[in-house]
Design an enzyme around this catalytic site. Structure first.
Site, PDB file in Angstrom:
ATOM      1  CD  GLU A 150      47.713  35.851  51.415  1.00 57.43           C
ATOM      2  OE1 GLU A 150      47.378  35.893  50.212  1.00 57.43           O
ATOM      3  OE2 GLU A 150      46.945  35.449  52.307  1.00 57.43           O
TER       4      GLU A 150
ATOM      5  NE  ARG B 208      38.838  32.801  48.733  1.00 61.14           N
ATOM      6  CZ  ARG B 208      37.868  33.717  48.813  1.00 61.14           C
ATOM      7  NH1 ARG B 208      37.061  33.914  47.786  1.00 61.14           N
ATOM      8  NH2 ARG B 208      37.714  34.426  49.896  1.00 61.14           N
TER       9      ARG B 208
ATOM     10  CD  GLU C  36      41.708  37.252  45.619  1.00 62.59           C
ATOM     11  OE1 GLU C  36      40.952  37.818  46.432  1.00 62.59           O
ATOM     12  OE2 GLU C  36      42.294  36.205  45.869  1.00 62.59           O
TER      13      GLU C  36
END
Ligand SMILES: Cc1cc2nc3c(=O)[nH]c(=O)nc-3n(C[C@H](O)[C@H](O)[C@H](O)COP(=O)(O)OP(=O)(O)OC[C@H]3O[C@@H](n4cnc5c(N)ncnc54)[C@H](O)[C@@H]3O)c2cc1C
Ligand code: FES
Ligand code: FES
Length: 1461
Positions: A855, A934, A1326
């Site tokens: 990423e 998160r 995910e």
């Protein structure tokens, strides 16, 4: 010629020849570097790039090819091998078949077709390896069973699929394929039109492919007929980086000895080679080779290939490969069994059992017996067996009188293994054969043992060979040999002395364990770590040996007590092969699937690149042909965790042939400070380094080998500075990143909500503290407080980072890389070169897996290469070796959490929870802040908790920067939640599952961040899975099983997940697309998402196919490129299909606005075939074009209705939630810590699936990746900040044998997304990963069961179980933190040790003196078991006499990066 020899070896043939896919290759001297591997030859010289480089160390199987040869007797042999280890010269006289060689332009081989049709490839990078392993099996056998197929892939890793579809695909060729299984609709096509789906012959029946197959086989036969069965000796001379290298392949022992003597006399360096599996690793990683060098292969030497069965044993040549040993021993053992000579097979059977777990098939196919002995690894699997069995090695040398061989027989004992990798073999000797004796009579017993981190293809932590000879019941002789307990294979003579003359009975075991405790003691800081575990394994093995021997003889069998039989089955004894079963359920959304064109949205269509994957035609970055003038780079990285750079001297590198340049910071034309979010990383370090693996520059050369050699020649001088490595270090030093730029100078971030009116005015954390204080004074409230750690995880995408930079005119650059983030690649390259972005095109065709690891980190590698390309004005590529990739590119963040939770004792409702999280960010911020955010957003998982405070810190340490990984902190946050649920449940006297059920979120409830829930799918699915998994009945059955079995325990658990879908940075939730309709009715789609195996292109193309009402075959997606769709965001956060699908749909709608009238004119009332649909679009497009209507459009999508403001703590961070529930059952061997997953039921919510079969694949793959995270995968750094686990040899991801034996996956039916999503679907990448934690909690439940037995033993005053259960009077340690050196149980309250509760509850019960009854067993209190549940953690959590004896303290809690080096 240097190194040439006289005598009979003078006429050595000098042309190396072999066949590749039927084509003969003749290589004269100097045509090839003898150090080149088969893989390098195939990829670099033959341009056969289907065979992949995944690791270069024999650990992944991506490079598998088939090598066919003839034995001296003319027998044709096909072997799957690792091309990355095999030297090119080892191919002499053989035929290599690669994945490209088994299909034609028109037809796939049935093996390829089955894999493609059964959805067995996702990223496709592992796929050619699987195809070739299966093809080798296919060529070797006419018939195979399911178990042959499952065993056949022990040397192949896949990180994407979860293996189930691969096994299912190939099992369609098994004779005993399990019929009647409910299979996933699309998977049912695996037979591919064949009349029956059973057995190999079925592939030949009927279909056109069958006809092609017959001609393919005929062709192959013609080639194999040509293979020679005897060859003249080969002497090949070439050069390795300019230095002479000679390869000798003689046929006779005398020739071998003459070559040795010649080199010895002239003092020329010489290495023996057989399978090259050890030597290649040494050359590559230990760099212990010097050139010029001669390599002497003994693979074809007749005397070393013989096997003689004698009356009292077997003599085996040292060059015999281990697969042959395994097969021959198995045959002989069966022969003895048939002859009722059960005792005579004991030693052979021990070898068979041990060899089954020796490496993988590809390694065993070439690795030799002699190579293993002489390498003398301290953890060799075979040497302990040789020592215990009393084997003798025959060595040969050349006698003074030339031509005569003299032999020396040497017993393999302590006089042979003389030191670390040192053996008593003289420089002029060669090992010829090994003599393995049979047992002398039926009173001699022999067993082998091995325990590793992962069952398949793993080296041992400890292994052992044990032999005992009885006379009557008296022990007259014994030998106990161990690997993994010293720098070399050792014996334990003290144990033999102790046993001598004693009768075989349980009474001797306690004493034996005491003897072992002293004789095999390891200091706490022993190299390799795991001191307590390794010692406890030796004791467990002895106890198992005692049981095995007892059970082997009617006379002794009474020594096995009830409840102990189950532990007779161990990895290396009585291992029961259980095939993988499973079902996959999905429902089409109600509608018109049958009327739609093939492959439109909602249909289960296979991955668009499936056929390319299975044929090796899919092109990955390093598969692109070399451009003229293209160069190769190697990264020069720091070897210090923190240090000043004193000097960098590249002068020695310049001497390496092929060296071109050393590029460093001074060559950067743009900026040197860049970053993923904040610019806090130097591209190339200038004055200081902050972690091992930080780049200092790149070395550029004309070949990868030269670049590597030159890189090692660069000298860097450092002045070391103190470093911070672990989270604990960082907490101690208060070394944190701040949460800027939104929250500058703030090193803590809080998510939470306090509903209590009295505390509302306070800061969230303070309010929660005050509330918790009040609650702790309430007798009706239970409180649990503790700490837990979850280690990091390596992405282990099969394709390592790779990039190619191509300069063009006027500062143009084309960067093609394996990246999830083409736009960030473009940005970083632009910054470091100081070239505007419009001149830089960043592309990605596909990745061999990403999982978050590509990423951001991929962008840096392109930037490094771009600087060198800019300097040299030449194209170049940078492809990381696996070890460099793992050591530099960051991993999943490890987390440490401290928690406190309160619940009502009566209602069992959760009242409040506070968590303080610390993640290990590494040396730069990268994505550590959003990962922490998160995690904080997921600390309540699926439970409504009215009062919460979750505080996060990002630790700044001196390890490589940790980064995104599937789930992005979410799984870590949810894990902490489930741990505190387990803890508080134990305090409440209930189970985690029961407590969970009471507290699941319902519609309308509010999360800690104020988002109201509009779905309660977890609640619904929880009820459903209770039924479908038959939870209650199985729980009761497990209870009974655990009561009946002392050392094998089962556990069952349910875990739910609620995963927030959206990037938490609102601006990232946008996507663009570009769509062109052509006049032939085909459509080209480009969008901002990248394909890493998740099937994004397929799903997005399905959206376009539906929009234009054409079949999927008329849509094409070529690549992702910043010149087609600009300003994109990474393909991540599971929103790829959502946002790119909508962007594509928007573009299609725009085109259809103009095209619509033409379509109406051209459409027949009822299109029936796909061809008609394409033809209709073609006609309409042509008419529109002639009317000058635009047939191209871009599309854009921004996710509506989301925002989040940390400062004001307002907004809605997630557009919607993905939900799932899993119920998993495991079995644990409490004596070794080994575990297996018996069954997993997974129910997942994907809304109205865009493609059910791809979604099921994502769920299975994520579940197995989660299984890895929460069980066997373990990242280990040493105290100096060096990553120890940097390859498949040390870092273990799940193999096909680790997946649930019964794997049932279903999609939640009739649950369209309530939010406006593309075709009402939901993202799936995910969310399911966390469901893998159900295995961890099931394991923990099994450990509780083992602890309960231990406590029960203690509680019973008459419970002396020698050698087995805890015998009172010998107990020393019972908890992870509470130690007592007393001889009796310490009843003082030790609850506070290390901040986690321990034995107090159970001890007070013990004090009452009530023996626990089976009907009301004791319930052990909560104990801390950090994640993942490794075999070490499991074993040390299952208390009994043996591990209590050896444990010396809190084995793990304070050592999160166990020093192993
Ligand atoms: C991925 C992988 C997994 C592995 N797993 C295991 C495992 O599970 N268990 C385990 O025990 N090992 C394992 N190994 C180690 C290795 O495979 C074995 O030691 C193997 O048996 C070595 O045999 P070879 O023929 O490949 O040796 P080579 O690499 O060809 O030779 C190694 C050395 O042995 C010496 N040698 C070889 N033959 C002779 C001879 N006849 N006389 C004198 N010296 C000789 C030479 O010095 C030579 O340099 C693994 C290796 C790899 C790469
Ligand atoms: S590349 Fe050869 S086994 Fe991994
Ligand atoms: S499909 Fe197996 S690694 Fe990607």
């Amino acid at each position: 010629m240097e190194g040439s020899v006289e005598g009979s070896v003078e006429d050595l043939s000098s042309t190396l020849f072999f066949w590749v896919n039927g084509k003969r290759h003749d290589l004269k001297h100097d045509k090839v570097d003898p150090e080149m591997t088969v893989l390098e030859y195939l990829r670099q010289k033959c341009r056969l790039t289907g065979t992949k480089l995944g690791c270069g160390e024999g650990g992944c199987g991506a490079c598998t090819v088939m090598v066919s040869s003839k034995t001296r007797s003319g027998e044709l042999v096909h072997k799957s091998i690792n091309a990355c280890l095999a030297p090119i010269c080892s191919l002499h006289g053989t035929a290599v078949t690669t994945v490209e060689g088994i299909c034609s332009e028109k037809a796939l081989h049935p093996v390829q077709q089955a894999l493609s049709d059964s959805h067995g490839s996702q990223c496709g990078y592992c796929t050619p390896g699987f195809v070739m392993s299966m093809y080798s099996l296919w060529m070797n056998r006419d018939h195979f069973n399911e178990s042959d197929i499952e065993d056949g892939f022990d040397g192949n890793l896949c990180r994407c699929t979860g293996y189930r579809p691969i096994l299912d695909a190939f099992k369609t060729f098994a004779d005993d394929v399990h019929e009647g299984r409910e299979s996933f609709p699309a998977a049912g096509h695996a037979c591919n039109g064949r009349k029956k789906c059973r057995g190999k012959e079925a592939a030949y029946e009927g279909s056109a492919a069958g006809e092609w197959l017959k001609s393919h086989d005929a062709e192959a036969k013609r080639l194999f007929d040509k293979l020679p069965s005897s060859l003249p000796p080969l002497h090949y001379v070439g050069r390795h980086l300019g230095s002479p290298v000679e390869w000798y392949s003689p046929n006779t022992l005398i020739d071998v000895l003459q070559i040795i003597r010649h080199h010895h006399l002239k003092n020329l360096p010489l290495r023996l080679v057989v399978g090259n599996t050890e030597r290649r690793i040494e050359k590559f990683f230990k760099r212990n080779h010097q050139y010029p060098l001669s390599l002497l292969s003994t693979s074809r030497v007749a005397e070393l290939l013989e096997m003689h069965w004698e009356e009292n044993g077997v003599r085996i040549g040292c060059s015999v490969d281990l697969s042959t040993v395994l097969m021959s021993f198995e045959e002989k053992a069966n022969e003895f069994r048939r002859a009722n000579l059960e005792w005579k097979r004991r030693i052979l059977q021990a070898y068979v059992n041990q060899l089954r777990w020796f490496a993988g098939t590809q390694i065993r196919n070439v690795a030799s017996l002699g190579g293993n002995i002489v390498t003398a690894s301290p953890i060799s699997d075979l040497n302990p067996l040789h020592v215990a069995a009393g084997c003798t090695l025959r060595l040969a040398s050349l006698a003074e009188s030339v031509g005569e061989v003299s032999y020396r027989d040497k017993r393999l004992d302590k006089n042979f293994f003389t030191g670390y990798r040192k053996v008593d073999v003289r420089p002029n000797e060669v090992a010829v054969s090994l003599f393995i004796p049979f047992p002398r009579d039926s009173d001699e017993f022999f067993f082998g043992f091995k325990q590793c981190r992962r069952r398949e293809d793993d080296i041992a932590i400890v292994n052992a060979g044990m032999r005992v000879k009885l006379s009557g019941d008296i022990i007259v002789d014994s030998c106990f040999s161990f690997g993994g307990m010293a720098p070399f294979t050792i014996c334990c003579p003290a144990l033999s002395t102790y046993f001598a003359g004693k009768p075989w009975s349980r009474e001797i075991i306690d004493g034996a364990l005491e003897v072992m405790d002293k004789a095999l003691h390891l200091p706490h800081n022993v190299p390799g770590g795991q001191a307590e575990y390794r010692q406890s394994l030796t004791q467990s093995f002895l106890f198992k040996f005692f049981l095995q021997v007892s059970a082997s003889s009617h006379r002794l069998s009474s020594a096995v007590q009830p409840g102990e039989e189950s532990c007779l089955s161990h990895l290396t004894n009585n291992f029961v092969h259980e095939g993988v079963r499973g079902v996959q359920h999905s429902c089409f959304p109600s509608g018109t699937a049958s009327q739609e064109a093939k492959g439109q949205a909602g249909q289960s269509t296979k991955h668009m690149a499936g056929d390319l994957h299975v044929t090796g035609k899919a092109v990955y970055t390093d598969d692109m042909p070399l451009l003229p003038d293209e160069l190769h780079c190697e990264l020069l990285v720091s070897t210090k965790a923190r240090a000043k750079i004193v000097s960098i001297d590249a002068s020695a590198a310049e001497l390496v042939p092929g060296f071109v340049d050393f590029t460093s910071a001074k060559d950067i034309p743009g900026v040197n400070w860049v970053g993923s979010i904040l610019p806090d990383e130097e591209v190339f370090a200038t004055s200081q380094v902050y972690c091992v693996g930080q780049p200092l520059g790149v070395v550029v050369a004309t070949s990868p080998a030269a670049a590597k050699e030159a890189m090692f020649a660069v000298k860097v001088a450092y002045e070391e500075l103190p470093a911070v490595i672990s989270i604990e270090d960082a907490i101690h030093e208060r070394s944190y990143f701040d949460f800027g730029p939104a929250l500058p100078h703030q090193t803590a971030l809080t998510v939470g909500r306090v509903t209590s009116e009295r505390h509302r005015h306070m800061d969230k954390a303070e309010a929660l503290d005050a509330l918790m204080k009040e609650l702790s004074e309430d007798d009706n409230v239970a409180i649990a407080e503790g700490e837990i750690y979850l280690g990091g995880q390596e992405h282990f995408y099969l394709e390592p980072h790779a990039t190619r930079v191509e300069p063009g005119e006027n500062d143009e650059y084309i960067v093609t890389s394996s990246t999830q983030n083409p736009s960030k690649t473009q940005k970083l390259v632009s910054m470091v070169l100081g070239v505007p972005r419009h001149k830089i095109v960043s592309k990605c065709k596909r990745m061999g897996g990403g999982f978050g690891g590509k990423e951001t980190r991929s962008c840096f590698f392109s930037a490094y290469a771009a600087v060198a390309s800019h300097k040299l004005k030449r194209p170049l590529r940078l492809v990381l070796d696996r070890d460099v990739d793992m050591a530099t590119s960051g991993q999943r963040h490890a987390f440490l959490a401290r928690y406190k939770v309160a619940a009502d004792k009566t209602t069992k409702k959760l009242l409040a929870a506070s968590v303080e999280l610390f993640n290990n960010g590494g040396w730069s911020t990268d994505l550590s802040v959003p990962v922490c955010e998160r995690a904080l957003f997921h600390c309540e998982n699926v439970y409504f908790i009215p009062n919460t405070s979750f505080v996060g810190h990002v630790c700044k340490t001196n390890i490589p920067s940790n980064t995104a990984f599937r789930g992005f902190g979410g799984p870590q946050g949810m894990f902490v939640c489930e741990v505190y649920m387990d803890h508080i449940a134990r305090e409440l006297g209930t189970t985690r599952e029961a407590l969970a059920h009471e507290n699941l979120y319902r519609i309308g409830q509010i999360t800690p961040y104020g988002q109201e829930l509009d779905e309660d799918h977890v609640f619904v699915m929880w009820q459903k899975i209770l039924q479908t998994s038959d939870y209650e009945n199985r729980r009761k059955a497990i209870e009974q099983f655990n009561l009946a079995n002392r050392y094998v325990k089962r556990g069952l658990s349910i875990v739910g997940t609620k995963f927030g879908m959206s990037f938490t940075k609102t601006f990232m939730n946008q996507a663009g697309a570009l769509v062109h309709v052509y006049q032939d009715g085909t459509v080209l789609v480009t969008h901002g998402g990248t394909e890493m195996g998740q099937g994004l292109h397929t799903k997005v193309a399905q959206v376009a196919a539906s929009a234009f009402d054409i079949p999927l075959s008329a849509i094409y997606i070529s690549e992702t490129s910043t010149d087609k769709v600009a300003n994109t965001h990474p393909t991540a956060a599971s929103v790829g299909s959502d946002i790119n699908g909508f962007a594509v749909l928007e573009a299609c709608r725009k085109i259809l606005e103009g095209l619509g009238p033409y379509l109406s004119r051209c459409r027949t009332p009822q299109p029936t075939t796909d061809e008609e649909r394409i033809s209709t679009l073609a006609k309409a497009a042509t008419l529109a074009h002639f009317d000058r209507v635009n047939l191209s459009a871009n599309g854009f999508y921004a996710t509506p209705d989301i925002s989040w403001d940390w400062v004001k703590y307002t907004g809605k961070p997630f557009y919607y939630f993905g939900h799932g529930v899993a119920c998993t059952e495991v079995e644990v061997d409490a004596l070794t810590g080994d575990h297996k997953v018996i069954r997993a039921d997974v129910l997942h919510d994907v809304g109205n699936s865009l493609n059910p079969v791809i979604d099921i694949g994502q769920i299975e793959g994520a579940f197995v990746q989660g299984l890895g995270l929460f069980t066997i995968e373990q990242v280990v750094f040493n105290n100096n900040g060096h990553l120890f686990t940097k390859g498949p040899g040390t870092y273990k991801i799940p193999t096909a044998l680790d997946i649930p034996r019964d794997f049932r996956v279903s999609l939640l039916p009739n649950a369209p997304s309530k939010s406006s999503t593309i075709h009402s679907s939901k993202g799936v990448g995910e969310p399911p990963l966390f469901l893998g934690s159900s295995a961890y909690f099931a394991i923990k439940n099994a450990c509780y069961a083992a602890q309960r037995d231990a406590l029960a033993s203690l509680a019973s005053h008459s419970c002396k179980i020698s050698g087995g259960g805890l015998s009172q009077g010998t107990t020393r340690t019972l908890t992870n933190g509470c130690e007592s050196d007393e001889d009796t149980i310490d009843t003082t309250d030790c609850a506070s040790t290390n901040g986690h509760t321990s034995l107090n509850g159970a001890q007070s019960e013990l004090q009452t003196g009530d023996p626990p009854s089976k009907a009301s067993p004791l319930s052990p209190p909560y104990f801390r078991m950090d994640g993942g549940a490794t075999s070490e953690r499991i074993r040390l959590s299952c208390w009994d006499d043996m591990n209590v004896r050896v444990r010396k303290g809190d084995f793990d809690a304070a050592r999160h990066w166990a020093p192993l080096a």
